[in-house]
Design a protein around this motif. Structure first.
Motif, mmCIF file in Angstrom:
data_model
loop_
_atom_site.group_PDB
_atom_site.id
_atom_site.type_symbol
_atom_site.label_atom_id
_atom_site.label_comp_id
_atom_site.label_asym_id
_atom_site.label_seq_id
_atom_site.Cartn_x
_atom_site.Cartn_y
_atom_site.Cartn_z
ATOM 1 N N HIS A 138 3.183 -2.558 6.166
ATOM 2 C CA HIS A 138 3.259 -1.164 6.634
ATOM 3 C C HIS A 138 3.039 -0.208 5.458
ATOM 4 C CE1 HIS A 138 5.784 2.186 8.748
ATOM 5 N NE2 HIS A 138 4.509 2.427 8.793
ATOM 6 N N CYS A 139 4.026 -0.150 4.547
ATOM 7 C CA CYS A 139 3.797 0.645 3.331
ATOM 8 C C CYS A 139 3.430 -0.337 2.230
ATOM 9 C CB CYS A 139 5.051 1.425 2.962
ATOM 10 S SG CYS A 139 4.954 2.099 1.290
ATOM 11 N N GLU A 140 2.192 -0.284 1.743
ATOM 12 C CA GLU A 140 1.761 -1.177 0.657
ATOM 13 C C GLU A 140 2.366 -0.630 -0.632
ATOM 14 O OE1 GLU A 140 1.090 -3.632 -1.206
ATOM 15 O OE2 GLU A 140 0.016 -4.815 0.265
ATOM 16 N N THR A 141 3.453 -1.231 -1.044
ATOM 17 C CA THR A 141 4.226 -0.737 -2.186
ATOM 18 C C THR A 141 3.419 -0.772 -3.489
ATOM 19 O OG1 THR A 141 5.994 -1.834 -0.975
ATOM 20 C CG2 THR A 141 6.604 -0.830 -3.036
ATOM 21 N N THR A 142 2.359 -1.567 -3.501
ATOM 22 C CA THR A 142 1.461 -1.642 -4.659
ATOM 23 C C THR A 142 0.999 -0.249 -5.079
ATOM 24 O OG1 THR A 142 0.589 -3.611 -3.594
ATOM 25 C CG2 THR A 142 -0.645 -2.786 -5.480
ATOM 26 N N THR A 143 0.596 0.534 -4.091
ATOM 27 C CA THR A 143 0.047 1.866 -4.347
ATOM 28 C C THR A 143 0.914 2.969 -3.743
ATOM 29 O OG1 THR A 143 -1.179 1.582 -2.292
ATOM 30 C CG2 THR A 143 -2.376 1.152 -4.351
#
Ligand code: PLP
Length: 363
Positions: A138-143
């Motif tokens: 859901h939220c791509e914590t990478t970016t």
């Protein structure tokens, strides 16, 4: 040692009362622990995720990845196939799990600054009839990218695909109803937006789908069905030693989420933090990696300043000495650092952070 606030994607800054909840020992066999604490948590998690029936929850020892591995390793049967959407480190990790567990899978790769292509997803599902499941972060914590949850949920529903959502860094910080989205399995963990401490993850899933995973697990300790069944049959007892202190801290964190008036209020606080942060950073001359329309309220990537005076480690240490811990970047093709706004962090903290960044002057 000096105290500092964690502006990180988790473990994050927790309240004093969440930390204090760990100052007591609990017996894993006792009803005070299992019925009062664990069962209560399981029910509360389901009610936070949906107002509708048909869903259940299961807690799983380990970091968030263990819960992801438990779902992927248990939900995909031998004759099933999963499509994985990858636009960052956590999407990639799901593909790695499938590779290691020899699960039949296809990956749609996008760059880390790109939103998944919905037409391509639909086309892939329609061209390969074997695909039965789809997994997306859901939220791509990478970016800090927010992926198109509703649109992908709709594609899954229309194509009768079981939707597996890694909502690790978003559940509790962004409002959505998993039944409205017809999500099959949703995964999150204790140390993200619920604001607990690390030690376990949890899965909220359709009860019928969890039941159908019986006998399919590719691991003993990460057997989703067995863990769920044991909790169901034994009033919340975990199969193997549970992280009792962490669980107790999580129960306290849930009380505090209710006191804050639930996910909607928390989501608003995070969103306020994020917009203050991006606005303030731009005033200081920093540039966000993503366009505003792709940002989540969870964490933001900023491009490292293009200056000979800048060095992440020095910048990091200067901010740490002023009471704030930020996070290194994780993007492969851009030099970035990240600042999270989840956890026990308020607009006042963001303002103090901006003052500290201005004072650090490493660019
Ligand atoms: C934090 C996180 C995970 C899990 O990471 P762990 O280090 O195993 O806790 C998985 N997916 C996303 C999107 C995350 O933010």
């Amino acid at each position: 040692m000096k105290h500092y606030k964690l502006l990180t994607p988790g473990p994050l800054t927790t309240t004093q009362t969440v930390k204090e909840a760990m100052l007591r020992d609990w017996c894993t066999w006792d009803d005070d622990y299992n019925i009062e604490i664990v069962e209560n948590i399981r029910q509360q998690l389901v009610s936070l995720a949906t107002t509708q029936s048909g869903y259940t929850s299961v807690l799983m020892q380990g970091s968030g990845t263990a819960s992801v591995e438990s779902v992927l390793g248990s939900a995909i049967g031998d004759s099933d196939k999963i499509l994985i959407i990858n636009n960052g480190a956590y999407g990639k990790r799901m593909a790695e799990i499938c590779h290691i567990l020899s699960i039949d899978h296809t990956v749609l790769n996008f760059t880390e600054t790109e939103q998944p292509d919905l037409k391509l997803i639909t086309k892939t599902l329609q061209q390969d009839e074997k695909i039965s499941h789809l997994a997306m972060v859901h939220c791509e914590t990478t970016t800090g990218m927010l992926n198109p949850l509703e649109a992908v949920a709709k594609i899954c529903r229309e194509n009768k695909i079981v939707f597996i959502l890694d909502a690790m860094s978003s559940f509790g910080g962004i409002e959505f109803d998993i039944a409205d989205l017809d999500i099959g399995f949703m995964i999150s963990s204790a140390n993200k937006c619920i604001q607990g401490v690390p030690g376990f993850g949890f899965i909220i899933a359709k009860q019928s789908l969890i039941k159908a995973t019986k006998g399919q697990a590719r691991s003993l300790s990460l057997d989703l069905y067995d863990q769920w069944h044991t909790m169901e049959e034994n009033n919340g007892k975990w199969r193997f030693t549970s992280p009792t202190h962490v669980v107790r801290a999580f129960a306290q964190a849930l009380i505090e989420l209710t006191e804050e008036k639930g996910i909607a209020a928390r989501a608003k606080r995070y969103a306020t933090n994020q917009s203050l942060l991006v606005h303030g950073m731009r005033e200081l001359g920093f540039e966000a990696l993503l366009e505003d329309s792709k940002h989540s309220p969870i964490i933001t990537s900023f491009l490292s300043p293009d200056s000979d005076n800048y060095n992440f480690k020095q910048f990091y240490l200067a901010l740490k000495s002023m009471g704030f811990v930020i996070y290194p970047g994780k993007v492969s093709n851009a030099d970035c650092f990240r600042i999270g706004n989840i956890g026990e962090i308020y607009p006042e903290d963001i303002k103090s952070l901006l003052t500290a960044i201005k004072a650090a002057q490493f660019w």
